[in-house]
Design an enzyme around this catalytic site. Sequence first.
Site: not given
Length: 378
Positions: A11, A189, A130, A86, A60
């Site tokens: 979402a 991160y 990433s 995440a 959902v």
Amino acid sequence: MPENVLITGGAGFIGSSLTRRLVDAGHRVTILDSLVAQVHGDEPSETSPLLKSVSGIADVHVGTVTSTDDLRAALVDATVVVHLAAETGTGQSMYEIDRYVETNVGGTGKLLDLLANEPHTVRRIVIASSRSVYGEGAYLTADGTTVFPPHRSSAAMEAGDFDVHMTGGDALTLIPTPETALLHPSSVYGITKQSQEALIMTAAPSIGVESVALRYQNVYGPGQSLKNPYTGILSIFSTLIRQGKSINIFEDGLESRDFVYIDDVVEATFRACVDPRAAGHTFNVGSGVKTTVRDVVDALFRAFGIEVPVTISGNFRLGDIRHNVADTSRIQETLGFTAAVPFDAGIRRFAEWVLTQPLETDGYERSLAEMAERKLLK
């Protein structure tokens, strides 16, 4: 053949757009999302346009990847998993360490543990990694040697030297970073994203599940959270411009990023879900174009038709990298994917969308105060 796709974090910014792309192509989508207030507001069913955009087309599940029960329920009949869920944000990760590790690494571990020990129908996992896994990325020395320099020192940056160096050496020349580059993230991160990627790419094949890793660069576009002060400079600067507030550019403003438009990211991720050629690969997903922070501010001024005062302050955040540009040749050669939306066109579309949105309360200054209090902002 239609797939049953589970999107964790579905979402959110990328997940909601990917959901629409998959459904339009005839696939069935299940979403598992915790609907955190930082992104969706305190009453997501009323305050989250992203949630509304998928509620009628996907199944959902409100839950978290840190819950085995929530994962188990969402995995029923799934053939492909896109693991987007995440905690994001370089700066915040440096002081909310346990939360980032628990969600990003712990949630990925729980997902793999279920697949390793219980019956399932999953044949492929796509992990959203990433560019942060690279740290400073790839550079050339004066003699043409490719190097992967260490993190910049606080002492050098306090003295006004923001460039990247090998120890004791001259400044280096930036080159596009390939997937074969050294992985040495400079933030919590980044460490969690490297861990997620390593877990998926190692464990999934051992239990007969195909794996694909996508190293997203700086994703932007309509739907990006304007509430969350940790989502990136485009949202932050846009809010400041609309409020008529001044913009503080960190370092010297010549730091750069590889900005990639949401539609391009969705198309790359869609191909990673359904194209047999993607299995087993790690791909950079970016534009392959370097854009400086000064360029970003100028582009936003043009797009909004508004200018506000700008200060280039020399402030810096520990954990930030200097430059970022991706080598995108592997995804071009393997999947035939090339980013299609140039930065100027993407910024215009982004600004047009921003102007249709409520002017959010600015949490940016609060986020900077939190970092300064912890001596992470200089």
